[in-house]
Design an enzyme around this catalytic site. Sequence first.
Site, PDB file in Angstrom:
ATOM      1  N   GLU A   1      -9.476   5.468   9.414  1.00 51.20           N
ATOM      2  CA  GLU A   1     -10.102   6.081  10.588  1.00 51.20           C
ATOM      3  C   GLU A   1      -9.509   7.455  10.885  1.00 51.20           C
ATOM      4  OE1 GLU A   1     -10.646   1.629  11.071  1.00 51.20           O
ATOM      5  OE2 GLU A   1      -9.076   2.960  10.317  1.00 51.20           O
TER       6      GLU A   1
ATOM      7  N   LYS B   1     -12.418   2.321   0.416  1.00 48.65           N
ATOM      8  CA  LYS B   1     -11.367   1.866  -0.494  1.00 48.65           C
ATOM      9  C   LYS B   1     -11.977   0.742  -1.336  1.00 48.65           C
ATOM     10  CE  LYS B   1      -7.432   1.028   1.606  1.00 48.65           C
ATOM     11  NZ  LYS B   1      -6.359   0.774   2.589  1.00 48.65           N
TER      12      LYS B   1
ATOM     13  N   GLU C   1       0.821  -1.214   0.000  1.00 47.45           N
ATOM     14  CA  GLU C   1       0.000   0.000   0.000  1.00 47.45           C
ATOM     15  C   GLU C   1       0.853   1.261   0.000  1.00 47.45           C
ATOM     16  OE1 GLU C   1      -4.085  -1.041   2.246  1.00 47.45           O
ATOM     17  OE2 GLU C   1      -2.309  -1.177   3.526  1.00 47.45           O
TER      18      GLU C   1
ATOM     19  N   TYR D   1     -20.290  24.117  -2.121  1.00 50.41           N
ATOM     20  CA  TYR D   1     -19.702  22.798  -1.874  1.00 50.41           C
ATOM     21  C   TYR D   1     -18.185  22.760  -2.068  1.00 50.41           C
ATOM     22  CZ  TYR D   1     -24.456  20.951  -2.389  1.00 50.41           C
ATOM     23  OH  TYR D   1     -25.788  20.683  -2.248  1.00 50.41           O
TER      24      TYR D   1
END
Length: 137
Positions: A92, A117, A39, A72
Amino acid sequence: MNSILLAFGALDARLATHCRALSLRRHEVAVRIGVHAHERQAAQRMWFDVDLCVKLDHAPAARDDISQTVDYDFIRDIVAREVGSHHHELQESLCDAIAQAILQRPEVHAVRVATRKPDVYPDSASVGVERVCIKPW
Protein backbone atom coordinates in the site's frame (compact mmCIF):
# COMPACT_ATOMS: atom_id res chain seq x y z
CA MET A 1 -9.48 -5.78 -21.88
CA ASN A 2 -11.73 -3.05 -20.52
CA SER A 3 -11.03 0.56 -21.41
CA ILE A 4 -9.08 2.28 -18.65
CA LEU A 5 -10.01 5.62 -20.20
CA LEU A 6 -13.70 4.86 -19.75
CA ALA A 7 -13.02 3.71 -16.18
CA PHE A 8 -11.34 7.05 -15.43
CA GLY A 9 -14.26 8.74 -17.22
CA ALA A 10 -16.66 7.21 -14.71
CA LEU A 11 -14.91 9.35 -12.08
CA ASP A 12 -14.90 12.48 -14.23
CA ALA A 13 -16.19 12.46 -17.82
CA ARG A 14 -13.49 14.93 -18.87
CA LEU A 15 -10.87 12.26 -18.27
CA ALA A 16 -12.43 10.15 -21.05
CA THR A 17 -13.03 13.00 -23.49
CA HIS A 18 -10.10 15.39 -22.91
CA CYS A 19 -7.28 12.94 -22.17
CA ARG A 20 -5.30 10.14 -23.70
CA ALA A 21 -4.57 7.01 -21.66
CA LEU A 22 -1.07 5.58 -21.56
CA SER A 23 -0.35 2.23 -19.90
CA LEU A 24 2.53 0.11 -18.67
CA ARG A 25 1.53 -3.50 -17.94
CA ARG A 26 3.11 -6.18 -15.77
CA HIS A 27 6.40 -4.36 -15.39
CA GLU A 28 8.38 -6.85 -13.29
CA VAL A 29 10.88 -5.68 -10.66
CA ALA A 30 12.64 -7.40 -7.75
CA VAL A 31 11.56 -5.52 -4.61
CA ARG A 32 12.64 -5.63 -0.98
CA ILE A 33 9.19 -5.67 0.59
CA GLY A 34 7.22 -7.34 3.35
CA VAL A 35 6.63 -7.47 7.09
CA HIS A 36 7.60 -11.11 7.73
CA ALA A 37 11.13 -12.22 8.58
CA HIS A 38 11.39 -14.44 5.49
CA GLU A 39 10.43 -11.47 3.31
CA ARG A 40 13.39 -9.50 4.64
CA GLN A 41 15.87 -12.13 3.44
CA ALA A 42 15.62 -11.47 -0.28
CA ALA A 43 13.85 -9.37 -2.87
CA GLN A 44 10.50 -10.59 -4.18
CA ARG A 45 9.09 -10.37 -7.67
CA MET A 46 6.49 -7.65 -8.07
CA TRP A 47 4.40 -6.63 -11.03
CA PHE A 48 3.42 -3.03 -11.64
CA ASP A 49 0.53 -1.87 -13.82
CA VAL A 50 0.38 1.87 -14.37
CA ASP A 51 -2.25 3.86 -16.28
CA LEU A 52 -2.00 7.59 -16.93
CA CYS A 53 -4.48 10.13 -18.18
CA VAL A 54 -2.61 12.83 -20.05
CA LYS A 55 -4.48 15.89 -21.28
CA LEU A 56 -4.58 15.95 -25.08
CA ASP A 57 -2.64 19.22 -25.26
CA HIS A 58 0.31 17.34 -23.69
CA ALA A 59 -0.05 14.38 -26.08
CA PRO A 60 -1.79 15.62 -29.25
CA ALA A 61 -0.07 13.13 -31.60
CA ALA A 62 -0.60 15.69 -34.39
CA ARG A 63 2.58 14.30 -35.98
CA ASP A 64 4.09 10.82 -35.77
CA ASP A 65 6.89 11.97 -33.47
CA ILE A 66 7.81 11.30 -29.80
CA SER A 67 7.61 15.04 -29.11
CA GLN A 68 3.86 14.72 -29.68
CA THR A 69 3.23 12.49 -26.68
CA VAL A 70 4.59 11.50 -23.28
CA ASP A 71 7.55 9.11 -23.23
CA TYR A 72 6.93 6.05 -21.03
CA ASP A 73 10.51 5.95 -19.71
CA PHE A 74 9.75 8.19 -16.74
CA ILE A 75 7.22 5.66 -15.38
CA ARG A 76 9.88 2.95 -15.17
CA ASP A 77 12.32 5.45 -13.66
CA ILE A 78 9.86 6.41 -10.91
CA VAL A 79 9.11 2.77 -10.11
CA ALA A 80 12.86 2.03 -9.92
CA ARG A 81 13.50 5.05 -7.69
CA GLU A 82 10.65 4.27 -5.27
CA VAL A 83 11.45 0.54 -5.16
CA GLY A 84 15.14 1.15 -4.57
CA SER A 85 14.81 3.80 -1.89
CA HIS A 86 14.51 1.39 1.09
CA HIS A 87 12.85 -1.81 2.34
CA HIS A 88 9.10 -1.35 2.13
CA GLU A 89 6.81 -2.94 4.68
CA LEU A 90 3.56 -2.62 2.71
CA GLN A 91 2.46 -2.74 -0.90
CA GLU A 92 0.00 0.00 0.00
CA SER A 93 2.68 2.52 0.95
CA LEU A 94 4.84 1.65 -2.07
CA CYS A 95 1.84 1.91 -4.39
CA ASP A 96 0.90 5.30 -2.90
CA ALA A 97 4.47 6.63 -3.25
CA ILE A 98 4.61 5.65 -6.93
CA ALA A 99 1.19 7.17 -7.65
CA GLN A 100 2.08 10.45 -5.93
CA ALA A 101 5.43 10.70 -7.71
CA ILE A 102 3.81 10.13 -11.11
CA LEU A 103 1.06 12.64 -10.37
CA GLN A 104 3.72 15.31 -9.74
CA ARG A 105 4.45 15.32 -13.45
CA PRO A 106 2.67 18.33 -15.00
CA GLU A 107 1.43 16.37 -18.01
CA VAL A 108 -0.22 13.65 -15.90
CA HIS A 109 -3.77 14.47 -14.84
CA ALA A 110 -4.75 11.12 -13.33
CA VAL A 111 -2.98 7.89 -12.49
CA ARG A 112 -3.82 4.33 -11.51
CA VAL A 113 -1.10 2.17 -9.99
CA ALA A 114 -1.59 -1.50 -9.18
CA THR A 115 1.06 -3.66 -7.52
CA ARG A 116 1.07 -7.44 -7.35
CA LYS A 117 3.25 -10.01 -5.60
CA PRO A 118 2.93 -13.26 -7.62
CA ASP A 119 4.86 -15.60 -5.33
CA VAL A 120 3.07 -15.22 -1.98
CA TYR A 121 0.59 -18.11 -1.98
CA PRO A 122 0.91 -21.32 -4.00
CA ASP A 123 -2.86 -21.45 -4.54
CA SER A 124 -3.22 -17.85 -5.77
CA ALA A 125 -1.94 -16.05 -8.85
CA SER A 126 -0.95 -12.96 -6.85
CA VAL A 127 -1.83 -10.56 -4.06
CA GLY A 128 -1.98 -6.85 -4.67
CA VAL A 129 -3.26 -3.37 -4.13
CA GLU A 130 -4.44 -0.55 -6.36
CA ARG A 131 -4.59 3.23 -6.06
CA VAL A 132 -6.19 5.93 -8.22
CA CYS A 133 -5.30 9.63 -7.91
CA ILE A 134 -6.69 12.59 -9.85
CA LYS A 135 -5.55 16.21 -9.96
CA PRO A 136 -8.18 18.94 -9.68
CA TRP A 137 -9.11 20.54 -13.01
